[in-house]
Design a protein around this motif. Structure first.
Motif, PDB file in Angstrom:
ATOM      1  N   MET A 123      41.124  29.731  38.599  1.00  0.00           N
ATOM      2  CA  MET A 123      41.185  29.819  40.055  1.00  0.00           C
ATOM      3  C   MET A 123      41.840  31.116  40.512  1.00  0.00           C
ATOM      4  SD  MET A 123      39.459  27.302  40.806  1.00  0.00           S
ATOM      5  CE  MET A 123      39.542  27.460  42.583  1.00  0.00           C
ATOM      6  N   ARG A 124      42.402  31.865  39.578  1.00  0.00           N
ATOM      7  CA  ARG A 124      42.968  33.171  39.897  1.00  0.00           C
ATOM      8  C   ARG A 124      42.006  34.253  39.413  1.00  0.00           C
ATOM      9  NH1 ARG A 124      46.747  34.611  37.086  1.00  0.00           N
ATOM     10  NH2 ARG A 124      47.975  35.925  38.481  1.00  0.00           N
ATOM     11  N   LEU A 125      41.575  35.080  40.342  1.00  0.00           N
ATOM     12  CA  LEU A 125      40.694  36.198  40.028  1.00  0.00           C
ATOM     13  C   LEU A 125      41.521  37.471  40.139  1.00  0.00           C
ATOM     14  CD1 LEU A 125      37.759  37.103  39.477  1.00  0.00           C
ATOM     15  CD2 LEU A 125      37.417  37.184  41.940  1.00  0.00           C
ATOM     16  N   VAL A 126      41.615  38.203  39.039  1.00  0.00           N
ATOM     17  CA  VAL A 126      42.486  39.384  38.992  1.00  0.00           C
ATOM     18  C   VAL A 126      41.669  40.615  38.614  1.00  0.00           C
ATOM     19  CG1 VAL A 126      44.548  40.414  37.973  1.00  0.00           C
ATOM     20  CG2 VAL A 126      44.413  37.923  38.257  1.00  0.00           C
ATOM     21  N   LEU A 159      32.741  40.702  46.319  1.00  0.00           N
ATOM     22  CA  LEU A 159      32.780  41.981  45.602  1.00  0.00           C
ATOM     23  C   LEU A 159      33.464  41.830  44.244  1.00  0.00           C
ATOM     24  CD1 LEU A 159      33.719  44.333  48.573  1.00  0.00           C
ATOM     25  CD2 LEU A 159      31.571  44.401  47.298  1.00  0.00           C
ATOM     26  N   MET A 160      34.599  41.126  44.215  1.00  0.00           N
ATOM     27  CA  MET A 160      35.345  40.987  42.968  1.00  0.00           C
ATOM     28  C   MET A 160      34.627  40.091  41.962  1.00  0.00           C
ATOM     29  SD  MET A 160      39.334  40.840  44.250  1.00  0.00           S
ATOM     30  CE  MET A 160      39.950  40.609  42.574  1.00  0.00           C
ATOM     31  N   GLU A 161      33.950  39.063  42.442  1.00  0.00           N
ATOM     32  CA  GLU A 161      33.189  38.192  41.538  1.00  0.00           C
ATOM     33  C   GLU A 161      32.036  38.943  40.887  1.00  0.00           C
ATOM     34  OE1 GLU A 161      33.835  33.705  43.381  1.00  0.00           O
ATOM     35  OE2 GLU A 161      32.148  34.924  44.068  1.00  0.00           O
ATOM     36  N   ASN A 162      31.603  40.014  41.540  1.00  0.00           N
ATOM     37  CA  ASN A 162      30.503  40.830  41.010  1.00  0.00           C
ATOM     38  C   ASN A 162      30.997  42.228  40.652  1.00  0.00           C
ATOM     39  OD1 ASN A 162      27.787  39.231  41.518  1.00  0.00           O
ATOM     40  ND2 ASN A 162      29.104  38.860  43.290  1.00  0.00           N
TER      41      ASN A 162
END
Length: 225
Positions: A123-126, A159-162
């Motif tokens: 659940m944490r996107l870094v 943007l961050m997920e891709n």
């Protein structure tokens, strides 16, 4: 909501699977060919791809190689050929699971749940010094919380997920705005990109993370500046 892409050329089976999985609460997208499936994968983020081994314009095995099955997205392969060689080849390519037709819908769903549970994202996107707490919808730059609007948060998350993938303006507009039935123009996107950069970039005038790809769109650049 977990999103599944069904790539299956049998229209009846494709529609049946889509309906049944939607009833279970999944968001479903469909494709009937290898080319259409690849376009979907390149244009959207999915939690699982349910892939037919034999497609009218190519092999599911080839598609697995192109998308890096098991590296970026779990792939559940279906085939009408119940052979050991097919299963070995699929597993060597990194697919998450493999079933032969005809199959039990209940068993298929159970295996899908198992894959999604085991591959549930942190659940944490870094990335690039920015942390997104997807559970709490909070964003941090190092240890400092950054307050974003709902649209800014959705834009940053997409943007961050891709990360490291160039997203066209049309893709971003459709994902962040048009999915809610709201039509906006490109100026709305550029304004929100500018606001987002001002909040997360060390030097908004020379952004290290949200890069403009002229004539196309934007990319979240991960790694060295």
């Amino acid at each position: 909501m977990r999103k599944i892409l069904i790539i299956e050329d049998d229209e009846d089976l494709r529609e049946g699977l889509a309906f049944s999985l939607q009833m279970d609460g999944y968001e479903i997208r469909c494709a009937g060919t290898k080319r259409e499936g690849l376009e979907r994968i390149r244009g959207e983020s999915f939690d699982l791809v349910l892939l037919d081994c034999n497609l009218p314009d190519g092999s599911g095995f080839d598609l697995c190689t192109q998308i890096g099955a098991g590296e970026t997205i779990p792939v559940f392969m279906l085939t009408a050929r119940n052979t050991e060689m097919d299963e070995v080849k699929a597993l060597e390519l990194g697919v998450a699971d493999f079933m032969s037709k005809p199959f039990s819908l209940a068993v298929l769903k159970a295996r899908i749940r198992k894959i999604l549970n085991s591959s549930a994202p942190d659940m944490r996107l870094v990335s690039g010094g920015i942390t997104v707490d997807r559970d709490g919808c909070r964003v941090y730059r190092r240890d400092e919380e950054i307050i974003l609007s709902r649209v800014e948060y959705q834009l940053l998350l997409y943007l961050m997920e891709n990360r490291n993938r160039v997203l066209s303006k049309e893709q971003i507009l459709e994902h962040v705005w048009d999915s809610q039935g709201k039509f906006v123009d490109e100026n709305t996107l550029s304004v929100n990109i500018r606001r987002l950069r001002a909040k997360i970039e060390e030097d908004p005038g020379h952004p290290a993370r949200i890069r403009t790809v002229h004539g196309i769109g934007y990319v979240w650049k991960e790694g060295d500046q």
